[in-house]
Design an enzyme around this catalytic site. Sequence first.
Site, PDB file in Angstrom:
ATOM      1  N   ARG A   1      -9.442 -12.421   2.294  1.00 20.19           N
ATOM      2  CA  ARG A   1     -10.259 -13.514   1.753  1.00 20.19           C
ATOM      3  C   ARG A   1      -9.498 -14.836   1.736  1.00 20.19           C
ATOM      4  O   ARG A   1     -10.097 -15.901   1.830  1.00 20.19           O
ATOM      5  CB  ARG A   1     -10.754 -13.140   0.354  1.00 20.19           C
ATOM      6  CG  ARG A   1      -9.662 -12.980  -0.684  1.00 20.19           C
ATOM      7  CD  ARG A   1     -10.122 -12.261  -1.937  1.00 20.19           C
ATOM      8  NE  ARG A   1     -10.397 -10.858  -1.662  1.00 20.19           N
ATOM      9  CZ  ARG A   1     -10.786  -9.986  -2.584  1.00 20.19           C
ATOM     10  NH1 ARG A   1     -10.934 -10.378  -3.851  1.00 20.19           N
ATOM     11  NH2 ARG A   1     -11.017  -8.739  -2.284  1.00 20.19           N
TER      12      ARG A   1
ATOM     13  N   LYS B   1       0.860  -1.182   0.000  1.00 20.18           N
ATOM     14  CA  LYS B   1       0.000   0.000   0.000  1.00 20.18           C
ATOM     15  C   LYS B   1       0.899   1.234   0.000  1.00 20.18           C
ATOM     16  O   LYS B   1       1.670   1.447   0.933  1.00 20.18           O
ATOM     17  CB  LYS B   1      -0.880   0.010   1.255  1.00 20.18           C
ATOM     18  CG  LYS B   1      -1.858  -1.149   1.333  1.00 20.18           C
ATOM     19  CD  LYS B   1      -2.635  -1.095   2.647  1.00 20.18           C
ATOM     20  CE  LYS B   1      -3.506  -2.320   2.838  1.00 20.18           C
ATOM     21  NZ  LYS B   1      -4.620  -2.377   1.875  1.00 20.18           N
TER      22      LYS B   1
END
Length: 525
Positions: A381, A306
């Site tokens: 996930r 990020k």
Amino acid sequence: MDQLDANDVLGLTKPAKFDPPKIVFSAKEVDLVHWKGDVLAVGVTEKDMAKDKHSKFENSILRKLDAHLECLLAEASAEEDFTGKAGQSIVLRLPGIGSKRIALIGLGRNGSVNAYQSLGDAVAAVAKSAQAIKVAVALASADCLSADVKLTAASAIASGILLGIFEDNRFKSEPKKTLLQSLDIIGLGNGPDVEKKLKYAGDISSGVIYGRVLVNAPANVLTPVILAKEASIIASTYSDVLTAKILDAKQCKELKMGSFLGVGAASAHSSYFIHLCYKPPSGPIKAKLGLVGKTITFDSGGYNLKVGAGSRIELMKNDMGGAAAILGAAKALGEIKPLGVHFIAPACENMISGTGMRPGDIITASDGKTIEVNNTDAEGRLALADALLYTCNLGVEKPSLNRFVHAGFCLSYILFLMPSGVFTPSEELAKEVFEASEASGEKLWRLPLEDSYWESMKSGIADMINTGERDGGAITAALFLKQFVSEKVQWLHMDIAGPVWNNKKSVATGFGVSTLVEWVLKNAS
């Protein structure tokens, strides 16, 4: 467990002892004029603020109060243009009644769970400012409310005050102390029913505050092993109904949880798979429920780091907001003791090193399905895939999949702090959870599970990839999770990326705890 986590905290930061607010609630039927204390707060609707041709209140409670104050309330409300709108408040220090201060707080057009919670929050702000020890709250239109609405209002007000008065000062060198000790709720009934409702509000609020504390904690303090220890403490605190099973990386490897283990492979902090099991102290289990929470204690993004001012990497300690919600719910349910529930939190850290997963790697979940990792920043996930398979293998009938992902995927930036996005193929479960959210005051927004979007998730060399097209990213995330849930199991996915964090105050909200507890209790009944 890890010696690194237990003894060598980066930056030598040690939080002060967590000290939740302790406020004694009392439900009373007394004359407001004669109540003695620091602050008397009255919740008023816009209708309550109506005045006659002599500029006197038409509402009987406000009229009686103002008669003892020589009409100063009516004058002050007119001068400050206070009309009872939601968010408005007026605080006066006046002689003539037992209270040192009187506050009028707007509820808007009609009272609601959210309005009463906001009333409690506003009262907490007044109590802090006035350094109040004893406070009372009443509703100007209490006589017009049914018995059930009065109970709901009393509970919501109490919850709002508890959550509003709490400040997480564990990491401040000169922490402030909460002075408020007692709250009288006047005119909303008394006796066993309201006392039970107030205790319930206290139990729920305790869970919400605990969820906030977990999310607020920085990643150098709340590592996977520390979170596992926190779960064990909850289980030992409520050992009559809760047991803890903590799986280390070796045990997870034996269960072939390659998807979960891949996420934490680069971190110096080992991964831990947390499983709390709740069984009622007596009687049969009416339903087997599962709450599964995303538990990334810090998300750097991995090799898909990020970067940039808008990446919000400094807030990625809150990527375990799902786990905070389910552990907060576990704490509350430990007090309430309803029925059988499994709480699953796959705790790990998504970092960068030579041992970490790379873009293009293929990892294998515990059911043998293979996943091509095309983005290491879509890691939640992956951890949840093995957690869902584990939950389904427990025979859970309705796993509530509570998960936290980056806000940009589910909630558009226009709706950043708006409702939690919800996905489920089950109309029955959707109805249950939305009814629970209405009772809790937490807002949900159902989004579509569009199966055609799965085309973008197909891999040429594995069973699937972990991210699809950027557009519709929330939907493809939910479709990815769907691959790891048994078709026999009802499931619902909550994406709490936006509402889990309050940007204005830069603190956690504890979102999700109240709705999950309400849902569990509805199944218990």
